[in-house]
Design a protein around this motif. Structure first.
Motif, PDB file in Angstrom:
ATOM      1  N   GLY A   1       0.756  -1.244   0.000  1.00 11.98           N
ATOM      2  CA  GLY A   1       0.000   0.000   0.000  1.00 11.98           C
ATOM      3  C   GLY A   1       0.785   1.293   0.000  1.00 11.98           C
ATOM      4  N   LYS A   2       2.104   1.237   0.235  1.00 10.84           N
ATOM      5  CA  LYS A   2       2.906   2.451   0.287  1.00 10.84           C
ATOM      6  C   LYS A   2       4.255   2.206  -0.385  1.00 10.84           C
ATOM      7  CE  LYS A   2       0.825   3.958   4.661  1.00 10.84           C
ATOM      8  NZ  LYS A   2       1.064   4.277   6.087  1.00 10.84           N
ATOM      9  N   LEU A   3       4.856   3.289  -0.863  1.00  9.39           N
ATOM     10  CA  LEU A   3       6.196   3.226  -1.423  1.00  9.39           C
ATOM     11  C   LEU A   3       7.180   3.727  -0.378  1.00  9.39           C
ATOM     12  CD1 LEU A   3       5.687   4.550  -5.079  1.00  9.39           C
ATOM     13  CD2 LEU A   3       5.515   2.213  -4.212  1.00  9.39           C
ATOM     14  N   GLU A   4       7.917   2.786   0.219  1.00  5.97           N
ATOM     15  CA  GLU A   4       8.960   3.128   1.176  1.00  5.97           C
ATOM     16  C   GLU A   4       9.872   1.925   1.341  1.00  5.97           C
ATOM     17  OE1 GLU A   4       6.692   4.279   4.596  1.00  5.97           O
ATOM     18  OE2 GLU A   4       6.618   2.239   5.406  1.00  5.97           O
ATOM     19  N   GLY A   5      11.090   2.175   1.797  1.00  4.99           N
ATOM     20  CA  GLY A   5      12.048   1.094   1.955  1.00  4.99           C
ATOM     21  C   GLY A   5      11.529  -0.033   2.824  1.00  4.99           C
ATOM     22  N   GLY A   6      11.736  -1.284   2.376  1.00  2.00           N
ATOM     23  CA  GLY A   6      11.302  -2.456   3.116  1.00  2.00           C
ATOM     24  C   GLY A   6       9.945  -2.983   2.713  1.00  2.00           C
ATOM     25  N   ARG A   7       9.139  -2.163   2.018  1.00  2.00           N
ATOM     26  CA  ARG A   7       7.834  -2.630   1.541  1.00  2.00           C
ATOM     27  C   ARG A   7       8.017  -3.491   0.285  1.00  2.00           C
ATOM     28  NH1 ARG A   7       2.768  -0.451   4.168  1.00  2.00           N
ATOM     29  NH2 ARG A   7       3.623   0.994   5.698  1.00  2.00           N
ATOM     30  N   ASP A   8       6.965  -4.240  -0.062  1.00  2.00           N
ATOM     31  CA  ASP A   8       7.013  -5.048  -1.271  1.00  2.00           C
ATOM     32  C   ASP A   8       7.129  -4.158  -2.505  1.00  2.00           C
ATOM     33  OD1 ASP A   8       6.863  -7.399   0.118  1.00  2.00           O
ATOM     34  OD2 ASP A   8       4.736  -7.735  -0.239  1.00  2.00           O
ATOM     35  N   GLY A   9       7.826  -4.665  -3.510  1.00  2.00           N
ATOM     36  CA  GLY A   9       8.051  -3.923  -4.746  1.00  2.00           C
ATOM     37  C   GLY A   9       6.851  -3.967  -5.665  1.00  2.00           C
ATOM     38  N   ASP A  10       5.735  -3.401  -5.213  1.00  2.00           N
ATOM     39  CA  ASP A  10       4.494  -3.339  -5.990  1.00  2.00           C
ATOM     40  C   ASP A  10       4.299  -1.895  -6.451  1.00  2.00           C
ATOM     41  OD1 ASP A  10       4.125  -5.992  -5.280  1.00  2.00           O
ATOM     42  OD2 ASP A  10       2.735  -5.535  -3.655  1.00  2.00           O
ATOM     43  N   ILE A  11       4.439  -1.668  -7.744  1.00  2.00           N
ATOM     44  CA  ILE A  11       4.483  -0.298  -8.260  1.00  2.00           C
ATOM     45  C   ILE A  11       3.723  -0.200  -9.572  1.00  2.00           C
ATOM     46  CG2 ILE A  11       6.044   1.475  -9.208  1.00  2.00           C
ATOM     47  CD1 ILE A  11       8.139   0.562  -7.204  1.00  2.00           C
ATOM     48  N   VAL A  12       3.035   0.926  -9.756  1.00  2.00           N
ATOM     49  CA  VAL A  12       2.388   1.253 -11.027  1.00  2.00           C
ATOM     50  C   VAL A  12       2.971   2.572 -11.526  1.00  2.00           C
ATOM     51  CG1 VAL A  12       0.210   1.785 -12.191  1.00  2.00           C
ATOM     52  CG2 VAL A  12       0.261   0.052 -10.382  1.00  2.00           C
ATOM     53  N   VAL A  13       3.315   2.617 -12.797  1.00  2.00           N
ATOM     54  CA  VAL A  13       3.766   3.848 -13.442  1.00  2.00           C
ATOM     55  C   VAL A  13       2.643   4.339 -14.351  1.00  2.00           C
ATOM     56  CG1 VAL A  13       5.493   4.923 -14.933  1.00  2.00           C
ATOM     57  CG2 VAL A  13       6.178   3.109 -13.347  1.00  2.00           C
ATOM     58  N   LEU A  14       2.229   5.590 -14.155  1.00  2.00           N
ATOM     59  CA  LEU A  14       1.130   6.194 -14.908  1.00  2.00           C
ATOM     60  C   LEU A  14       1.650   7.392 -15.692  1.00  2.00           C
ATOM     61  CD1 LEU A  14      -1.353   6.443 -11.887  1.00  2.00           C
ATOM     62  CD2 LEU A  14      -1.491   4.713 -13.678  1.00  2.00           C
ATOM     63  N   ASN A  15       1.075   7.611 -16.875  1.00  2.00           N
ATOM     64  CA  ASN A  15       1.390   8.865 -17.557  1.00  2.00           C
ATOM     65  C   ASN A  15       0.511   9.979 -17.002  1.00  2.00           C
ATOM     66  OD1 ASN A  15      -1.123   8.747 -18.882  1.00  2.00           O
ATOM     67  ND2 ASN A  15      -0.253   7.916 -20.772  1.00  2.00           N
ATOM     68  N   LYS A  16       0.690  11.196 -17.501  1.00  2.00           N
ATOM     69  CA  LYS A  16      -0.028  12.340 -16.930  1.00  2.00           C
ATOM     70  C   LYS A  16      -1.532  12.290 -17.214  1.00  2.00           C
ATOM     71  CE  LYS A  16       3.324  14.166 -14.735  1.00  2.00           C
ATOM     72  NZ  LYS A  16       3.855  15.514 -14.884  1.00  2.00           N
ATOM     73  N   ASN A  17      -1.960  11.423 -18.154  1.00  2.00           N
ATOM     74  CA  ASN A  17      -3.396  11.192 -18.382  1.00  2.00           C
ATOM     75  C   ASN A  17      -3.925  10.074 -17.494  1.00  2.00           C
ATOM     76  OD1 ASN A  17      -3.653  13.166 -20.435  1.00  2.00           O
ATOM     77  ND2 ASN A  17      -2.817  11.726 -21.944  1.00  2.00           N
ATOM     78  N   LEU A  18      -3.056   9.574 -16.609  1.00  2.00           N
ATOM     79  CA  LEU A  18      -3.360   8.466 -15.690  1.00  2.00           C
ATOM     80  C   LEU A  18      -3.569   7.145 -16.417  1.00  2.00           C
ATOM     81  CD1 LEU A  18      -5.619  10.144 -12.974  1.00  2.00           C
ATOM     82  CD2 LEU A  18      -3.130  10.030 -13.120  1.00  2.00           C
ATOM     83  N   ASP A  19      -3.031   7.010 -17.631  1.00  2.00           N
ATOM     84  CA  ASP A  19      -3.020   5.718 -18.310  1.00  2.00           C
ATOM     85  C   ASP A  19      -1.927   4.850 -17.701  1.00  2.00           C
ATOM     86  OD1 ASP A  19      -4.975   6.608 -20.198  1.00  2.00           O
ATOM     87  OD2 ASP A  19      -3.388   7.638 -21.308  1.00  2.00           O
ATOM     88  N   ILE A  20      -2.193   3.551 -17.580  1.00  2.00           N
ATOM     89  CA  ILE A  20      -1.206   2.633 -17.016  1.00  2.00           C
ATOM     90  C   ILE A  20      -0.109   2.366 -18.040  1.00  2.00           C
ATOM     91  CG2 ILE A  20      -0.814   0.266 -16.219  1.00  2.00           C
ATOM     92  CD1 ILE A  20      -3.620   0.353 -14.974  1.00  2.00           C
ATOM     93  N   VAL A  21       1.147   2.602 -17.630  1.00  2.00           N
ATOM     94  CA  VAL A  21       2.298   2.349 -18.496  1.00  2.00           C
ATOM     95  C   VAL A  21       2.999   1.052 -18.081  1.00  2.00           C
ATOM     96  CG1 VAL A  21       4.491   3.243 -19.359  1.00  2.00           C
ATOM     97  CG2 VAL A  21       2.606   4.831 -18.859  1.00  2.00           C
ATOM     98  N   ASP A  22       3.379   0.963 -16.805  1.00  2.00           N
ATOM     99  CA  ASP A  22       4.075  -0.221 -16.289  1.00  2.00           C
ATOM    100  C   ASP A  22       3.429  -0.671 -14.982  1.00  2.00           C
ATOM    101  OD1 ASP A  22       6.451  -0.314 -18.186  1.00  2.00           O
ATOM    102  OD2 ASP A  22       6.726   1.681 -17.326  1.00  2.00           O
ATOM    103  N   VAL A  23       3.443  -1.978 -14.760  1.00  2.00           N
ATOM    104  CA  VAL A  23       2.999  -2.550 -13.492  1.00  2.00           C
ATOM    105  C   VAL A  23       4.057  -3.537 -13.023  1.00  2.00           C
ATOM    106  CG1 VAL A  23       1.235  -3.900 -12.284  1.00  2.00           C
ATOM    107  CG2 VAL A  23       0.561  -2.319 -14.111  1.00  2.00           C
ATOM    108  N   ILE A  24       4.506  -3.358 -11.797  1.00  2.00           N
ATOM    109  CA  ILE A  24       5.525  -4.227 -11.201  1.00  2.00           C
ATOM    110  C   ILE A  24       4.934  -4.857  -9.957  1.00  2.00           C
ATOM    111  CG2 ILE A  24       7.817  -4.309 -10.142  1.00  2.00           C
ATOM    112  CD1 ILE A  24       8.495  -1.798 -11.817  1.00  2.00           C
ATOM    113  N   ALA A  25       5.000  -6.175  -9.862  1.00  2.00           N
ATOM    114  CA  ALA A  25       4.491  -6.907  -8.696  1.00  2.00           C
ATOM    115  C   ALA A  25       5.635  -7.677  -8.063  1.00  2.00           C
ATOM    116  CB  ALA A  25       3.370  -7.866  -9.104  1.00  2.00           C
ATOM    117  N   LYS A  26       5.913  -7.376  -6.804  1.00  2.00           N
ATOM    118  CA  LYS A  26       7.021  -8.005  -6.072  1.00  2.00           C
ATOM    119  C   LYS A  26       8.314  -7.957  -6.885  1.00  2.00           C
ATOM    120  CE  LYS A  26       4.595 -11.744  -5.192  1.00  2.00           C
ATOM    121  NZ  LYS A  26       4.196 -13.068  -4.652  1.00  2.00           N
TER     122      LYS A  26
END
Length: 394
Positions: free
Chosen positions: A347-372
């Motif tokens: 649920g948060k981006l900080e050191g020690g958390r799982d590497g779950d990340i979404v990269v969005l463009n400025k239109n909020l379209d999904i560009v990349d999704v990273i899970a663990k």
């Protein structure tokens, strides 16, 4: 594998500014200013996020992983969900549940599907039980399921105020809540009771009474489908004023809303404008669940199917159409859900958390999704699919 997401505007979900996010294996190693990569450092995967947003992976706490439905007969049972349906919508963590049918669908099958999706690359949890009370479990009681089975974090979705519920008494309901609470305390889990609300006259009466009459804290309950009608929505608002969690369901067609149904993104905006703290508000999709249509006499007349991708759609609409701040809309699908369900590494981006990340463009379209730490969606295309979506599925 080291992955560096460079030059993105990081929302963790609060805004941190332009940063570089470093992933080491499955975890976030840290978030830094302008990291230089030494020569001959070894294999490093660099993602250029210049001009993009970097946000936590979405959490969907209500998904019928092994299908649902059947209210219109055996041929209306919905199929199991596939991995690509989940990650294409930015979701990196799901919580599975049963619904109306606990005979042809069962807890053992739900647990197996959750484990399968975990192997395929995302994080999974489940609730024990279904619509009915007494609760159908694996070990014999909700308490022991929560304590002994790693993936079980609570009970649900227990149906109230619905013609398809088991019509439990108030005493039966509070005993389930008590079982869940004690199981959660012993296991170090949330032990939450995820409550399906129908559109009956009872609405949230059992929940309000439990909070007022017992020692069980309001955080132990998570009512969902609050936005199914204006009547339930208004009752949900009063419940939120007491401090309760509000879960807005995103799986409805915004072009064909029921007459008094409240769109999830709009419901979020209304709750915020009325002064409900954002920390109490969240979305879930009801993905892969059946969306039966009943007439005024409660006769089955049609069927739709819930989509996990609706979670992303309503998040995006909340920002672009309803004017909700990006940080607040993100909290409804990331940190709030993780906090309510006590998912400590999510649920948060900080050191020690799982590497779950979404990269969005400025239109909020999904560009990349990273899970663990593993890239599941790259440049808008799903690159990791479930086993039966790949060569075995051809």
């Amino acid at each position: 594998m080291i992955t560096i997401i460079k030059n993105g505007e990081v929302y963790a979900p609060g805004y941190l500014g332009k940063k570089d996010v470093i992933l080491a294996g499955t975890r976030i190693e840290g978030i830094y200013d302008n990291v230089d990569i030494p020569q001959n450092f070894g294999e490093v995967n660099v993602i250029d996020a210049e001009g993009k947003y970097v946000v936590p992976g979405f959490i969907d706490c209500h998904v019928h992983l092994n299908g649902g439905g059947g209210e219109g007969g055996f041929h209306t049972r919905t199929p199991e969900i596939q991995l690509s349906d989940i990650v294409a919508g930015g979701i990196t963590t799901v919580v599975g549940c049963l619904g109306t049918d606990s005979v042809c669908r069962n807890m053992e099958g739900l647990l197996a599907k959750a484990r399968a999706l975990e192997i395929e690359g995302i994080s999974t949890y489940i609730y024990t039980g279904s619509y009915e009370i007494p609760v159908k479990t694996i070990t014999g009681s909700p308490r022991s399921d929560i304590i002994l089975i790693d993936k079980v974090i609570g009970v649900g979705e227990v149906a109230l105020s619905d013609h398809r519920s088991s019509q439990p008494t108030y005493e039966e309901f509070i005993k389930v809540a008590a079982e869940a609470r004690v199981g959660g305390l012993i296991a170090g889990k949330c032990g939450i009771v995820h409550v399906h609300l129908g559109d009956g006259p009872q609405k949230l009466d059992y929940l309000v009474r439990l909070v007022r009459e017992t020692e069980i804290p309001i955080e132990q309950l998570m009512p969902t489908h609050i936005n199914r009608s204006r009547r339930v929505f208004e009752a949900g608002y009063e419940y939120a004023r007491m401090g309760g969690i509000i879960d807005l369901t995103t799986s409805s067609d915004p072009d064909f809303l029921e007459e008094d149904e409240v769109k999830a993104s709009t419901g979020l905006k209304i709750m915020l404008d009325r002064g409900i703290p954002v920390e109490q508000l969240q979305f879930s999709s009801d993905g892969q669940g059946s969306l039966p249509i009943f007439d005024k006499d409660r006769k089955f007349v049609g069927l739709g199917i819930g989509s996990t991708k609706s979670l992303y759609r309503e998040f995006k609409d909340a920002v672009l159409k309803d004017g909700v701040k990006l940080e607040d809309a993100l909290r409804a699908v990331t940190s709030n859900v993780a906090d309510h369900l006590v998912l400590r590494y999510k649920g948060k981006l900080e050191g020690g958390r799982d590497g779950d990340i979404v990269v969005l463009n400025k239109n909020l379209d999904i560009v990349d999704v990273i899970a663990k730490g593993r890239t599941m969606v790259q440049k808008g295309e799903v690159v990791v699919k479930g086993i039966f979506e790949g060569s075995l599925g051809k």
